[in-house]
Structure formats: C-alpha cells, structure tokens
Design a protein around this motif. Structure first.
Motif, short mmCIF file in Angstrom:
data_model
loop_
_atom_site.label_atom_id
_atom_site.label_comp_id
_atom_site.label_asym_id
_atom_site.label_seq_id
_atom_site.Cartn_x
_atom_site.Cartn_y
_atom_site.Cartn_z
N ARG A 127 0.39 5.10 -2.84
CA ARG A 127 -0.83 5.19 -3.63
C ARG A 127 -0.91 6.60 -4.22
O ARG A 127 -0.60 7.57 -3.55
CB ARG A 127 -2.05 4.95 -2.75
N GLU A 151 -12.20 2.13 -4.35
CA GLU A 151 -11.25 3.09 -3.82
C GLU A 151 -9.96 3.08 -4.62
O GLU A 151 -9.49 2.01 -5.05
CB GLU A 151 -10.95 2.78 -2.35
N LYS A 154 -5.53 -8.69 0.98
CA LYS A 154 -6.13 -7.40 1.31
C LYS A 154 -5.06 -6.44 1.79
O LYS A 154 -4.23 -6.79 2.63
CB LYS A 154 -7.20 -7.57 2.39
N GLN A 155 -5.10 -5.21 1.26
CA GLN A 155 -4.08 -4.23 1.65
C GLN A 155 -4.18 -3.86 3.12
O GLN A 155 -3.17 -3.55 3.76
CB GLN A 155 -4.19 -2.98 0.76
N ASP A 156 -5.36 -3.91 3.67
CA ASP A 156 -5.53 -3.60 5.10
C ASP A 156 -4.83 -4.61 6.00
O ASP A 156 -4.57 -4.33 7.18
CB ASP A 156 -7.02 -3.55 5.46
N ASN A 157 -4.51 -5.77 5.45
CA ASN A 157 -3.83 -6.80 6.25
C ASN A 157 -2.31 -6.66 6.23
O ASN A 157 -1.60 -7.42 6.88
CB ASN A 157 -4.21 -8.20 5.74
N ILE A 171 0.83 -4.86 7.36
CA ILE A 171 1.20 -3.98 8.48
C ILE A 171 2.31 -3.03 8.04
O ILE A 171 3.36 -3.45 7.56
CB ILE A 171 1.68 -4.81 9.69
N THR A 172 2.07 -1.74 8.18
CA THR A 172 3.08 -0.74 7.83
C THR A 172 3.01 0.40 8.83
O THR A 172 1.94 0.89 9.18
CB THR A 172 2.88 -0.21 6.40
N PRO A 214 0.78 -1.24 0.00
CA PRO A 214 0.00 0.00 0.00
C PRO A 214 0.82 1.30 0.00
O PRO A 214 0.23 2.38 0.08
CB PRO A 214 -0.80 -0.11 1.30
N LEU A 256 2.81 4.98 6.34
CA LEU A 256 2.17 4.88 5.04
C LEU A 256 2.40 6.18 4.26
O LEU A 256 1.95 7.25 4.66
CB LEU A 256 0.67 4.63 5.20
N ASN A 259 -7.51 -5.53 -3.74
CA ASN A 259 -6.74 -6.68 -3.28
C ASN A 259 -5.52 -6.92 -4.16
O ASN A 259 -5.63 -6.97 -5.40
CB ASN A 259 -7.60 -7.94 -3.26
N LYS A 267 -6.57 0.73 -3.81
CA LYS A 267 -6.78 0.01 -2.55
C LYS A 267 -7.35 -1.40 -2.73
O LYS A 267 -7.69 -2.06 -1.75
CB LYS A 267 -7.70 0.82 -1.62
#
Length: 328
Positions: free
Chosen positions: A121, A147, A198-201, A203-204, A118, A207, A152, A150
């Motif tokens: 973007r 979005e 999934k980008q939400d998974n 960890i960063t 991610p 960002l 997968n 964002k």
C-alpha cells in the motif's frame, strides 16, 4: 436492467502515463467517459514552462470534459461531479479522495493499484517491489473507502518480475495488465457480477508498505549485499534514480546516478565496499561488501544519461577512486 457500455457513465481520475493506458482501454472499449479529473497545470523544468498532465492532453485531443480542481472538497467541484450523474468513478494514480467525492456515484468509486493488495500500500509500489527483490507482483482493483488502499478488493492479476526488470519496464507491464483488469472489473460491476473481499481477511505474515520515495532515500549503500544493491538500483531506475559520489584524488567529487548494472561474477578481486576498478575505456566495476557491480548506464550532474564508453570520453578514474555517500 444492465446498461450498455455507451450508457454507463464514467468519470475517470488520473494524472501520469500509467493512468493514460487505462483511460485509452476504456475509450477504445466504447465506455462512456463523461469527464476526466486530473491535477492542475504546473510549471516545471528550468524555464518553468507550464506542463499539462498526460491525462489532460488526452482529454483535449479527444474532446472530453476535463476538470482540474485545486481542492477536491470545494463545493463547486463536488456539485459539478454530482451534476454529471456518473454511474462509476474510476481512479488510477491520482490523489486521495474525500468521502464527499468517492461516495457520489451509484456504483461507488474504484481504484487500480499497482501491487497485490494488501501488500505494498502506498505511493510507490512498483519501486519497492523491485527494491525488495520480489519475484511476483501484480495489480488490484478495489472500492475506495476512508482509508488509503484499504478498501474491499474486487479483482487482481499477478505478473512476474524478471531479474532484469527495472521500475520503467515493470511500470509498462503493469500499466497494460492493469488496464485489462480494470476493464474486466468495470464489465463485472456493470453486469452485477462481483464478489468483494475484505483486505483484513487476507492472511499475510509480512505486510510490506510502499511509501513515497524522496531524494534522501536514493543514496546507494555499497556496504550491503550485492543483490540488495543491484535491486536497489534497478528499483529506482529511471526515476528517481539511485545515486552515489565518486571520489578522485585532487578532484571534486563526481555525483553520479546509476541506472543500469549487472552483477559481475567473473571478477574475483577483494571486495571492499565502494572500491572502483576500471580500465578507463570499457568497464567500471564498483564493489559491494561481497561482490562487484558492472556499471552499464549512468548520468553525471548536468549531463545526459550515457553508457560507460560515453562516460569515459570525458571522465577518468584514478587508481584510488572510490564511491561513498555522506548521507549513509
């Protein structure tokens, strides 16, 4: 049943040279590109000559149907896409698609993005990665959703950013790496061999984004650290170009774009941001707050890009000259 490449129907959407590399890879690999979507022709330059995108030129040369919609939500455009019965839409450096478009194909719509999502973007990931001094970047393929950037993730590939890379050299590397990754991704989709992430998974901690760069973002601030200035210049080279103004006694300020520099560790003069040292023959040094940049390639208003010796053929720097931007 797995379709052969020549039966797997693809609509390709893109505009610039970056997208052209991917399109060529698909055609050379015998994929069935049934249509190409690109931006409408537009006037450009001093003569306002009508310019076709690189993608359209390729479509004409290879007798591929080319669509140039003014509005992506237009009923006739959506119907035309539907009638193509595409298995997959492939997007590289194009506009944001409405759901009425990206939801059409059986296998969805995929995008190639020039960063390791991610991270970065946005519209200018190549520039921002260099400006921020990144050592590693890459390309990512993902499914488009509602979005921007964002969806997968399907796959990614990393590459190194060298100390001398600028936006142009990195662009060219990523175009090739990205085209190969896109081809691999499409092969895996066709063969039913993908795993979505999934980008939400992911960890960063930090960002970073990559918004579109405007002219007002390109002014050089010599008050910053020498490495920050160096990265800023190469991250905007050759386009849109980092700029400053040279102020000389009893002369109009000289607007310059700087394209190529190197950090000069051999000159030990006092660092006063914006100060200029030159022999008016072979070198031009500009000071940041803690170091000196040697200017190797630049451009003045209404002139072509030139090296430093060519610059001195018609321009002289006096002892009290300095660089400064009113915008900062």
């Amino acid at each position: 049943m797995i379709k052969d490449k020549n039966q797997f129907r693809i609509v390709f959407m893109g505009t610039p040279e970056f997208a052209l590399t991917s399109l060529q890879y698909l055609i050379d690999s015998q994929y069935n590109v049934v249509a190409i979507v690109t931006v409408p022709d537009k006037p450009a330059g001093r003569g306002l000559k009508i310019i076709e995108s690189p993608i359209k030129k390729y479509a004409k040369e290879n007798n591929i149907e080319c669509l140039q919609p003014e509005k992506l939500k237009a009923d006739d455009f959506v119907q035309t896409l539907t009638n193509l019965s595409a298995d997959l839409f492939v997007v590289v450096a194009f506009r944001m698609l409405p759901e009425t478009v990206w939801s059409i194909p059986k296998y969805g719509t995929i995008n190639l993005h020039a960063s390791l999502l991610p991270q970065y973007r946005g519209a200018a990931p190549i520039n921002h990665a260099i400006i921020n001094g990144e050592k590693i970047t890459g390309v990512t393929t993902f499914f488009i959703n509602k979005e921007i950037d964002k969806g997968n993730i399907i796959d990614f590939e990393k590459i190194e950013i060298t100390e001398t890379d600028d936006a142009e050299t990195l662009h060219d590397k990523l175009a090739i790496t990205g085209a190969a990754l896109l081809l691999k991704t499409i092969d895996n989709i066709r063969n039913g061999n993908i795993t979505e992430l999934k980008q939400d998974n992911i960890i960063t901690k930090d960002l970073k984004i990559a918004p579109k760069i405007h002219k007002t973002d390109c002014a050089i601030d010599f008050n910053k650290d020498i490495n920050v200035v160096y990265n800023f210049i190469r991250g905007l080279s050759p386009y849109p170009g980092a700029y400053s103004n040279i102020y000389r006694e009893n002369k109009e300020p000289l607007f310059i774009k700087i394209y190529k520099t190197k950090i000069n560790n051999n000159y030990s003069g006092e660092c006063i941001p914006g100060n200029i040292i030159s022999d008016n023959k072979s070198f031009l040094y500009i000071s940041s707050k803690n170091g000196w940049l040697e200017i190797l390639e630049l451009q003045i208003a209404s002139k072509k890009k030139m090296n430093i010796k060519e610059f001195f053929n018609g321009n002289k720097i006096d002892e009290n000259s300095y660089c400064f931007n009113l915008e900062i």
